[in-house]
Write a protein that holds these residues in place. Structure first.
Motif, PDB file in Angstrom:
ATOM      1  N   PHE A  31       0.850  -1.172  -0.146  1.00  0.00           N
ATOM      2  CA  PHE A  31       0.073  -0.093   0.006  1.00  0.00           C
ATOM      3  C   PHE A  31       0.702   1.226  -0.055  1.00  0.00           C
ATOM      4  CE2 PHE A  31      -1.728   3.516   2.598  1.00  0.00           C
ATOM      5  CZ  PHE A  31      -2.949   3.717   1.777  1.00  0.00           C
ATOM      6  N   ILE A  32       1.934   1.485   0.903  1.00  0.00           N
ATOM      7  CA  ILE A  32       2.748   2.492   0.951  1.00  0.00           C
ATOM      8  C   ILE A  32       3.389   2.748  -0.356  1.00  0.00           C
ATOM      9  CG2 ILE A  32       4.894   3.318   2.148  1.00  0.00           C
ATOM     10  CD1 ILE A  32       3.621   2.015   4.840  1.00  0.00           C
ATOM     11  N   PHE A  33       4.092   1.470  -0.860  1.00  0.00           N
ATOM     12  CA  PHE A  33       4.840   1.458  -2.001  1.00  0.00           C
ATOM     13  C   PHE A  33       4.130   2.065  -3.342  1.00  0.00           C
ATOM     14  CE2 PHE A  33       6.760  -0.826  -5.935  1.00  0.00           C
ATOM     15  CZ  PHE A  33       7.588   0.163  -6.148  1.00  0.00           C
ATOM     16  N   VAL A  34       2.705   1.621  -3.451  1.00  0.00           N
ATOM     17  CA  VAL A  34       2.061   1.989  -4.498  1.00  0.00           C
ATOM     18  C   VAL A  34       1.370   3.368  -4.471  1.00  0.00           C
ATOM     19  CG1 VAL A  34      -0.186   1.397  -5.946  1.00  0.00           C
ATOM     20  CG2 VAL A  34       1.287  -0.251  -5.066  1.00  0.00           C
ATOM     21  N   ILE A 115      -4.807  -2.221  -4.851  1.00  0.00           N
ATOM     22  CA  ILE A 115      -6.068  -1.916  -5.014  1.00  0.00           C
ATOM     23  C   ILE A 115      -6.493  -0.639  -4.186  1.00  0.00           C
ATOM     24  CG2 ILE A 115      -8.409  -2.237  -5.103  1.00  0.00           C
ATOM     25  CD1 ILE A 115      -7.572  -5.288  -6.094  1.00  0.00           C
ATOM     26  N   VAL A 116      -6.301  -0.922  -2.822  1.00  0.00           N
ATOM     27  CA  VAL A 116      -6.699   0.089  -1.776  1.00  0.00           C
ATOM     28  C   VAL A 116      -6.014   1.365  -2.028  1.00  0.00           C
ATOM     29  CG1 VAL A 116      -6.662   0.539   0.544  1.00  0.00           C
ATOM     30  CG2 VAL A 116      -7.370  -1.681   0.039  1.00  0.00           C
ATOM     31  N   ALA A 117      -4.706   1.394  -2.480  1.00  0.00           N
ATOM     32  CA  ALA A 117      -3.730   2.588  -2.422  1.00  0.00           C
ATOM     33  C   ALA A 117      -4.407   3.246  -3.620  1.00  0.00           C
ATOM     34  CB  ALA A 117      -2.387   2.193  -2.778  1.00  0.00           C
ATOM     35  N   SER A 118      -4.681   2.710  -4.584  1.00  0.00           N
ATOM     36  CA  SER A 118      -5.000   3.105  -5.985  1.00  0.00           C
ATOM     37  C   SER A 118      -6.357   3.778  -5.621  1.00  0.00           C
ATOM     38  CB  SER A 118      -5.161   2.140  -7.234  1.00  0.00           C
ATOM     39  OG  SER A 118      -3.846   1.593  -7.173  1.00  0.00           O
ATOM     40  N   LEU A 119      -7.466   3.079  -5.213  1.00  0.00           N
ATOM     41  CA  LEU A 119      -8.573   3.666  -4.711  1.00  0.00           C
ATOM     42  C   LEU A 119      -8.394   5.089  -4.080  1.00  0.00           C
ATOM     43  CD1 LEU A 119     -10.859   0.603  -3.927  1.00  0.00           C
ATOM     44  CD2 LEU A 119     -11.055   2.091  -5.771  1.00  0.00           C
ATOM     45  N   LEU A 120      -7.589   4.957  -2.775  1.00  0.00           N
ATOM     46  CA  LEU A 120      -7.357   6.189  -2.344  1.00  0.00           C
ATOM     47  C   LEU A 120      -6.779   7.415  -2.949  1.00  0.00           C
ATOM     48  CD1 LEU A 120      -6.157   4.765   1.230  1.00  0.00           C
ATOM     49  CD2 LEU A 120      -8.628   6.000   0.883  1.00  0.00           C
ATOM     50  N   LEU A 121      -5.879   7.030  -3.775  1.00  0.00           N
ATOM     51  CA  LEU A 121      -5.434   8.106  -4.681  1.00  0.00           C
ATOM     52  C   LEU A 121      -6.388   8.752  -5.504  1.00  0.00           C
ATOM     53  CD1 LEU A 121      -1.968   6.525  -5.713  1.00  0.00           C
ATOM     54  CD2 LEU A 121      -2.207   8.466  -4.532  1.00  0.00           C
ATOM     55  N   ALA A 122      -6.890   7.926  -6.084  1.00  0.00           N
ATOM     56  CA  ALA A 122      -8.382   8.335  -6.965  1.00  0.00           C
ATOM     57  C   ALA A 122      -9.241   9.447  -6.141  1.00  0.00           C
ATOM     58  CB  ALA A 122      -9.079   7.367  -7.544  1.00  0.00           C
ATOM     59  N   PHE A 123      -9.434   8.891  -5.083  1.00  0.00           N
ATOM     60  CA  PHE A 123     -10.372   9.460  -4.093  1.00  0.00           C
ATOM     61  C   PHE A 123      -9.726  10.994  -3.602  1.00  0.00           C
ATOM     62  CE2 PHE A 123     -11.772  10.718   0.436  1.00  0.00           C
ATOM     63  CZ  PHE A 123     -12.946  11.113   0.149  1.00  0.00           C
ATOM     64  N   VAL A 124      -8.561  11.080  -3.211  1.00  0.00           N
ATOM     65  CA  VAL A 124      -7.876  12.346  -2.618  1.00  0.00           C
ATOM     66  C   VAL A 124      -7.410  13.382  -3.396  1.00  0.00           C
ATOM     67  CG1 VAL A 124      -7.100  10.815  -0.383  1.00  0.00           C
ATOM     68  CG2 VAL A 124      -5.520  11.092  -2.517  1.00  0.00           C
ATOM     69  N   THR A 125      -7.304  12.657  -4.832  1.00  0.00           N
ATOM     70  CA  THR A 125      -6.801  13.640  -5.975  1.00  0.00           C
ATOM     71  C   THR A 125      -7.815  13.961  -6.742  1.00  0.00           C
ATOM     72  OG1 THR A 125      -5.985  11.767  -7.444  1.00  0.00           O
ATOM     73  CG2 THR A 125      -4.487  12.466  -5.674  1.00  0.00           C
TER      74      THR A 125
END
Length: 251
Positions: A31-34, A115-125
């Motif tokens: 998660f941290i890496f992605v 997947i969780v990292a990508s979802l959070l990136l889409a949400f916060v950005t």
């Protein structure tokens, strides 16, 4: 022969507390890496208004991924071994250093972390998470071989600095060596196919953006490259060792 150590694993291993703790460590580190690696790509796209890729952008991506992987491996090395990559897990399985069932649990955790990292990136950005794809003029065969070779170098580095029982004090620099080889490979392959070397890193953004063009390359290439590296290093350089390394004063 070391390959005889390959094991499926007992069913109870999948629910053993140690396996679950290791899986959680793999989830968090991936998660941290992605989040940091893919996030750097999103930041670049925002700063350039989705403009054309530049050498400066490639260098930035290389540095971001190298630093993030150094941290991701470091924080999970003492818990799960710091795989952070299905290709690394597969390479260790081929070398008989992890059971099949435990490896599957690791890979599931890595994919979920991505997947969780990508979802959070889409949400916060509020921006699209860029999926891996081939650059103009790059053929499927070229990208496949590139992923195989780059991942071979990555997993070979993992074996040499973290797995080899004779690594000695070299093991202390394993995370930074692993981060450096990934950063260096991005400088090479980033302009051609994005330089994944990691099916999890490719999978999360592909799920969130639902972009699957040539996605199989980012599974087949890393798994083949990782498997070859694990096989060669385990059989040739670990399994055949019959003596202790000479002290440096004897050279």
């Amino acid at each position: 022969m070391p390959i005889r150590n390959i094991a499926i694993g007992a069913p109870q291993e999948a629910t053993h507390p140690d396996t679950l703790r290791s899986a959680l460590a793999e989830f968090i580190s991936t998660f941290i890496f992605v989040f940091a690696g893919s996030g750097s790509g999103i930041a670049y796209n925002k700063l350039t208004d989705d403009g054309a890729a530049t050498p400066a952008g490639l260098i930035s991506a290389s540095i971001a991924h190298a630093f993030a992987l150094f941290v991701a491996v470091s924080i999970s090395a003492n818990i799960s071994g710091g795989h952070v990559n299905p290709a690394v897990t597969f390479g260790l399985f081929v070398g008989g250093n992890i059971s099949f069932l435990r490896g599957v649990i690791y890979i599931i955790a890595q994919l979920l972390g991505s997947i969780v990292a990508s979802l959070l990136l889409a949400f916060v950005t509020g921006l699209a998470v860029p999926a891996f794809g081939l650059s103009a003029g790059v053929g499927v065969g070229n990208a496949l071989v590139l992923e195989i070779v780059m991942t071979f170098g990555l997993v070979y580095t993992v074996y040499a600095t973290a797995v080899d029982p004779k690594k000695g004090s070299l093991g202390t620099i394993a995370p930074i060596a692993i981060g450096f080889i990934v950063g260096a490979n991005i400088l090479l392959g980033g302009a051609f196919d994005g330089a994944s070397m990691n099916p999890a890193v490719s999978f999360g953004p592909a799920v969130v953006s639902w972009s699957w063009s040539n996605h199989w390359i980012y599974w087949v290439g890393p798994l083949v490259g990782g498997g070859i590296a694990g096989l060669i290093y385990e059989v040739v350089f670990i399994g055949s060792q019959t003596h202790e390394q000479l002290p440096t004063t004897d050279y």
